[in-house]
Design a protein around this motif. Structure first.
Motif, short mmCIF file in Angstrom:
data_model
loop_
_atom_site.label_atom_id
_atom_site.label_comp_id
_atom_site.label_asym_id
_atom_site.label_seq_id
_atom_site.Cartn_x
_atom_site.Cartn_y
_atom_site.Cartn_z
N ASP A 124 -5.85 3.38 4.19
CA ASP A 124 -5.45 2.86 2.67
C ASP A 124 -4.99 1.54 3.25
O ASP A 124 -3.33 1.06 4.07
N LEU A 125 -5.20 -0.07 3.31
CA LEU A 125 -4.90 -1.44 3.80
C LEU A 125 -4.00 -1.88 3.02
O LEU A 125 -3.11 -2.91 4.40
N ASN A 126 -3.88 -1.36 2.46
CA ASN A 126 -2.36 -2.02 0.92
C ASN A 126 -1.00 -1.43 1.91
O ASN A 126 0.02 -1.55 1.51
N ALA A 133 -3.66 -3.91 6.55
CA ALA A 133 -5.19 -4.64 7.16
C ALA A 133 -4.18 -6.05 8.08
O ALA A 133 -5.14 -7.12 8.57
N MET A 184 -7.71 3.23 -6.50
CA MET A 184 -7.09 2.84 -6.07
C MET A 184 -7.71 1.22 -5.32
O MET A 184 -8.39 0.92 -5.76
N VAL A 185 -5.97 0.37 -5.59
CA VAL A 185 -6.28 -0.82 -4.53
C VAL A 185 -7.45 -1.27 -4.20
O VAL A 185 -6.70 -0.68 -3.15
N LYS A 186 -8.28 -2.23 -4.62
CA LYS A 186 -9.59 -2.11 -2.79
C LYS A 186 -8.44 -3.81 -2.28
O LYS A 186 -8.25 -4.76 -2.63
N ALA A 187 -8.28 -3.44 -1.23
CA ALA A 187 -8.14 -3.99 -0.34
C ALA A 187 -9.53 -5.13 0.72
O ALA A 187 -10.16 -4.44 0.94
#
Ligand SMILES: Cc1cc2nc3c(=O)[nH]c(=O)nc-3n(C[C@H](O)[C@H](O)[C@H](O)COP(=O)(O)OP(=O)(O)OC[C@H]3O[C@@H](n4cnc5c(N)ncnc54)[C@H](O)[C@@H]3O)c2cc1C
Ligand code: FES
Ligand code: FES
Lengths: 157, 694, 279
Positions: A18-20, A65, C1-4
């Motif tokens: 997850d890039l977050n 990210a 899920m929050v997208k990036a």
């Protein structure tokens, strides 16, 4: 989840993540690099500091990210260099290490500073360390260590 | 042979600089679960109902019903529950642990916990006294019936230890043994607390110290609470669990330095203090814990570095519905030394005397009685230290010069001591420290429960033993304490480690030296109180401490005339600590302690609003950065104490004590107004410059 | 899920902004802290996010005859080290956070965050900074003071982003910035002040005052500044009480965990004095 590639301690790495995520968590949990510490989790203490393209950043407020295709060096990667050896010896000589929790961050800050400014004066050293909190030393012996490193490592930076 | 004070490199430098040292949060175990603490959202009342969300498989709630032993954290005064059984006495009081493998899931579940309360009116005023002490010396109160009477009130605020590593534990079961690895100062405090919580046998609990990222008293008694909670959870779940606080939780719920209010009244005859009446109030928070001991240290220090014949001393610990306060480097002394130093200065000003001359005229000397009718048995080097301070800081000159100048510069000097070791008969009656040395071939292992939390214990102890045995330091082993291997040499607190534990280790080492050719063997030593130390706890009579370390601080500041911000320009510090076992390590303690003491005096603001700590992170709670600190000159004096190793006395706390009064006096000198409370913030300075007393 | 979403070019940014409902993250030094949940888990953003910090096209600082242009993804440290940037703005950036934060944080982020305590804003208001704002089909220019609508409120459409900060070139004879924080570095302001002055023939030609963290917006009052034009040097130096009076109704600070109203107000007045003393 997304694949992301970056250079970590001189090796190209790729991870599906997850890039977050915070860079700090990825370093500590996915790469087992526990040299960067979480002291505050909000950018204030510098215990989590790493080098991003050879400049100090706080990995607790750097999203994964933002390191895409960049170069990250943690204390683990830095500790095999000659510059590290000089800095470490300077910290030992002046007594700049107490509990050690701030120390990896302080070393990273020292490297980032000397890399840009090999002959910093006292004020520049203080600016260079201003984002790294140390509760044990009162900073003087750390400032001495930076001066000592700059002197002993003349020509390295 | 080299003098023991000659510095060597610290033995743990390399692991710390390279990031290899293992702190609690760095440890990962297979199948490790994470724990979040469910806490009350009110300051006082009762829980009516808790609705937990439905827990997925592998997730657990652990609360008081799971405690196999006593629901009380064993500290000094045992009044803190491990988990509340329904009564809420402060905001964020622990109710349960929510435990599971995935933090993201935990975080979601955590947000879904619903608790209904019946709220009651919380108490924040200082009115419910739960501990009251009183003692007299000489004529007591009656000495205040004559002479000129001078009265002032002084106040001090909270201070947060702000160790850079937040609190944490990891626990697992080794067959039946509950094993806890923690960031702690006192392995045996934790072990004994857990034994009581689990109703376990002595060999069923094991406590191991991880690398400790700063403590300053904050990891003295508080970790016992976390450890008990975690141990209860381990017993129920039987899987490794990590309980590590993040910064905000740490700041909101862990113990802090007690805020205080100190009322002084003095009667003056012939320009001397004839009698002194003092009342100390401290805010204990919601539980008593070790507040009583903090209060007694403050009371015993009420004369400051001076000899005063007639005393009427009293104090109260007040219970309020706020986060419990506890141990912090100095332990009541910083509050009192701020107050008495200001008071003596203010008395002199009222009498039209030079404050320093006045202080010097009433200084305690060798042979004088302490506040509790003990005796300052060892030489007191203060006059010599003050002379040196005047000389190197150019104090007198500056003080008069700064008064006349337009820019707001000032100097201040503080005089202080610290009673080394536990107050009273604690060492003899409660701690009964035991140390062990194990000689094997040409190596010696030091087995003690003392924790290196940055102050250099690992280095100084190895050095001590190596020095006595005249062997290489590499031949001396000192691992982080593990209660399965080390005896209870007592907690790492009260500036007792080198003086008391080191003294015992030195004795044991001498025996090892005598028996060196015997091969492999073990030597044990137990604390014996020097015969002359007699103390009556309940009446505050006798020698409260076996020895005293002394200090003088000079601080120079500049106050910005537009913003009232304080800049500390330079400090000079003078310490009599008996003998430095390693000079550089002592200088490190000196700088770090003074930085905390200065910041306590002018920088570190913490307060609560209806029981909620307002400065809940490192953004809002301001500790000094490298920019705020200044160059510090330190001078050490040798004055060996007969029972300390090589004459060493306490070091750790002394250096924190003088900072606040010295910086406060320097600010007074700069702005020409009297200071009555710390921290002396720019806001307070502005107020003083408008309406303050000259 | 929050997208990036991760943009590598300005086109990427504008396209994604146009198609998705995303919040921009530059350095992330505000966004990560504000949306923080627990260590070890992803940042708790409320919406999908667009990372723009890899966009190199916006990492330039350029000038023409009348303006300096600062690209939106320039780090604060980069701005600090660039001599094209007016000194007073660099002075304010030097007092922001610490080197580690300045290496990733951006000026656009400080603006986008729209906090009354944002340190660069005081100088940017003082300098009459403008923004270049782009969407997939438009480019518009707006004065910073009109762009900021309130605490954390900005005049930015969903598909827009700040691409440049534009600073008019003006020569001042005196510039003065003062951040008043609880300690000497790395701290959030209790208040801040910026002043600038240009004299011509010994008379005030241009005088500016800006105050931060003492109202919802940075306080800058043109009508007051205009009153002072044409006054001679000696007279203006003695006008502190009057000027303090003019600003009084606009300086409306609050009490909080960092400071109190009285202090903030009084120090604003003192800093006006200090600035005038320097003339
Ligand atoms: C430890 C610490 C200390 C700090 N100290 C200071 C200080 O002293 N003074 C101070 O003023 N601030 C300070 N800050 C706050 C912060 O660093 C600054 O506001 C910084 O400039 C934000 O930049 P960023 O790129 O990290 O912003 P981000 O967090 O990435 O974004 C901030 C906001 O701006 C928006 N945004 C970003 N780029 C654009 C764009 N191109 N177009 C439109 N909107 C955009 C985002 O959507 C978000 O709303 C501090 C922060 C930390 C963590
Ligand atoms: S943990 Fe990142 S700055 Fe403190
Ligand atoms: S050495 Fe402990 S925080 Fe710096």
């Amino acid at each position: 989840m997304a694949k992301i590639k970056f250079t970590l301690n001189n090796e190209v790495v790729e991870i599906d993540k997850d890039l977050n995520m915070r860079l700090l968590d990825v370093l500590r949990n996915d790469f087992n690099l526990t040299g960067p510490k979480e002291g505050c989790g909000e950018g204030e203490c510098g215990a989590c500091a790493v080098l991003l393209n050879h400049e100090i950043v706080n990995s607790c407020c750097t999203p994964l990210a933002n390191v895409m295709d960049k170069e990250i060096i943690t204390i683990e990667g830095f500790s095999i260099t000659e510059r590290y050896r000089i800095i470490k010896e300077a910290f030992a000589k002046t007594g700049g290490v107490q509990c050690g929790f701030c120390t990896p961050g302080m070393i990273i800050a020292t490297e980032s500073l000397l890399n840009k400014n090999p002959h910093p004066n006292d004020f520049e050293i203080k600016i260079g360390l201003s984002g790294n909190l140390c509760r044990c030393t009162g900073y003087n012996l750390i400032i001495e260590a930076v001066k000592e490193a700059a002197k002993a490592g003349e020509g390295l930076w | 042979m080299r003098d023991i004070s000659t510095s060597i490199n610290k033995v743990d430098n390399d692991e710390k600089t390279s990031g290899k040292a293992i702190y609690v949060a760095d440890i990962k175990l297979d199948n490790m679960l994470y724990a979040f603490t469910v806490r009350s959202k009110i300051a006082k009342g009762k829980i009516i109902k808790i609705d937990y969300p439905e827990l997925p498989l592998g997730y657990y709630i652990v609360d008081y019903k799971d405690i196999p032993g006593k629901n009380i954290v064993k500290v000094i005064f045992d009044d803190m529950p491990i988990f509340t059984e329904g009564d809420i006495t402060y905001l964020y009081e622990p109710i349960a642990l929510l435990i599971g493998p995935d933090k993201a899931v935990l975080s979601k579940l955590f947000a879904e916990v619903k608790i209904e309360y019946k709220e009651e009116e919380p108490v924040f005023a200082w009115k419910d006294s739960v501990i009251h002490y009183h003692f007299d010396k000489g004529l007591g109160k009656s000495a205040l019936e004559e002479g000129k009477i001078i009265e002032y009130v002084y106040q001090t605020g909270y201070q947060e230890q702000a160790y850079i590593e937040p609190q944490g534990f990891i626990g697992y079961l080794e067959t039946d043994k509950t094993t806890l690895i923690g960031s702690i100062q006192c392995p045996y405090y934790v072990k004994n607390a857990v034994i009581q919580a689990l109703g376990a046998k002595d060999d069923e609990v094991r406590v191991i110290q991880a690398a400790v990222g700063g403590a300053f008293g904050g990891k003295e008694e508080f970790p016992s609470l976390m450890a008990c909670q975690l141990a209860v959870a381990l017993k129920k779940i039987k899987q490794p669990i990590q309980l590590v606080y993040e910064r905000e939780e740490d700041m909101l719920v862990t113990t802090k330095r007690h805020p205080s209010r100190i009322n002084f009244k003095a009667s003056i005859k012939d320009n001397k203090i004839n009698g002194l009446s003092v009342h100390v109030g401290i805010d204990g928070g919601a539980t008593i814990g070790l507040s009583g001991v903090v209060l007694s240290r403050a009371l015993i220090a009420c004369t400051g570095a001076y000899a005063i014949d007639n005393l009427d001393v009293s104090g109260d610990v007040y219970k309020t519905n706020t986060v419990p306060n506890g141990a912090f480097r100095g332990f009541g002394a910083p509050q009192m030394f701020f107050a008495i130093e200001m008071f003596v200065e203010h008395i002199a000003m009222e009498l039209g005397l030079d404050p320093l001359e006045f202080s010097k005229s009433i200084l305690a000397k060798q042979g004088d009685y302490t506040s509790t009718m003990g005796v300052f048995r060892d030489p007191v080097l203060m006059p010599e230290m003050i002379e040196k301070a005047l000389e190197v800081s150019d104090y007198n000159n500056k003080k008069t010069m700064f008064k006349k100048q337009q820019n707001l510069k000032g100097v201040g000097m503080s005089l202080f001591f610290h009673g080394c070791g536990f107050t009273g008969s604690g060492e003899k009656n409660i701690i009964k420290a035991k140390v062990r040395l194990k000689k094997q071939f040409d190596k010696v292992e030091i087995l003690i429960a003392a924790v290196d939390m940055g102050q250099g214990v690992k280095t100084t102890f190895r050095k001590l033993v190596a020095h006595i045995l005249e062997i290489d330091i590499d031949k001396v082993i000192f691992n982080n304490p593990d209660t399965d291997f080390v005896p209870d040499s007592g907690p790492t607190v009260a500036s007792r480690t080198m003086m008391i534990v080191g003294g015992l280790v030195a004795r044991a080492t001498k025996e090892v030296k005598d028996r060196w050719n015997e091969g492999s063997f073990v030597v044990e030593k137990q604390y014996e109180q020097p015969d002359y130390i007699k103390y009556d706890e309940s009446n505050f009579k006798g020698d409260a401490y076996p020895a005293y370390s002394w200090g003088v601080n000079v601080v120079e500041v500049e106050v910005d005339r537009f913003t009232y911000q304080v800049k500390v320009n330079k400090t000079w510090a003078f310490y009599d600590i008996g003998k430095a076992i390693d000079e550089r390590i002592v200088i490190g303690q000196a700088d770090g302690g003074l930085a905390q003491g200065l910041a306590y005096g002018y920088l570190e603001v913490m307060n609560h609003d209806k029981g909620k700590i307002m400065q809940k992170n490192m953004t809002d709670y301001i500790i000094p950065t490298a920019m705020d600190m200044c160059s510090m000159e330190t001078y050490l004096y040798e004055n060996p104490y007969a029972y300390g190793p090589y004459g060493a006395k306490g070091v750790g706390e002394l250096s924190l004590i003088g900072g606040a009064p010295a910086v406060a006096k320097a600010i007074e000198n700069a702005i020409g107004k009297k200071v009555f409370k710390i921290p002396v913030t720019p806001e307070y300075i502005m107020e003083l410059m408008k309406n303050g007393k000259d | 899920m929050v997208k990036a979403f991760v943009a590598k070019s300005l086109d990427d940014c504008l396209n994604i902004l146009n198609q998705e409902n995303v919040k921009i993250v530059a350095g992330g030094t505000d966004m990560l802290i504000q949306n923080r949940t627990h260590s070890g888990i992803a940042i708790g953003f409320k919406t999908d996010v667009l990372y723009v910090s890899l966009v190199d096209e916006l990492k330039h600082i350029t000038e023409d005859k009348s303006n300096i242009y600062i690209g939106a993804t320039c780090s604060l440290e980069q701005i600090l080290e660039n001599n094209l940037v007016p000194k007073i703005l660099r002075d304010s950036i030097l007092e922001m956070a610490s080197p580690a934060i300045r290496h990733t944080a951006t000026l656009a982020g400080n603006i986008g965050n729209a906090s009354p305590a944002g340190d660069s804003l005081v100088c940017l208001y003082l300098l009459d900074a403008k923004l270049e704002i782009k969407s997939i089909n438009s480019t518009r220019y707006q004065l910073l003071k009109d762009f900021i609508l309130g605490v954390r409120k900005i005049d930015l459409a969903k598909n827009e982003m700040i691409t440049k900060i534009i600073i008019p070139k003006i020569n001042f004879d005196l510039v003065y910035f003062r951040k008043v924080g609880p300690r000497l570095s790395d701290a959030i302001s209790k208040l801040s002040f910026a002043g600038a002055l240009r004299m011509e023939n010994n008379l005030v030609k241009d005088i500016r005052f800006a105050f931060g963290a003492v109202n919802i917006f940075v306080v800058r009052r043109r009508e007051i500044e205009e009153k002072l034009i044409g006054i001679d040097k000696k007279t203006i130096k003695d006008m502190s009480d009057e000027i303090i009076g003019y600003y009084s109704e606009f300086i409306k600070p609050i009490d909080d965990q960092r400071s109190n109203k009285l202090y903030r107000k009084e120090v604003c007045s003192n800093l006006i004095k200090e600035f005038l003393e320097k003339i």
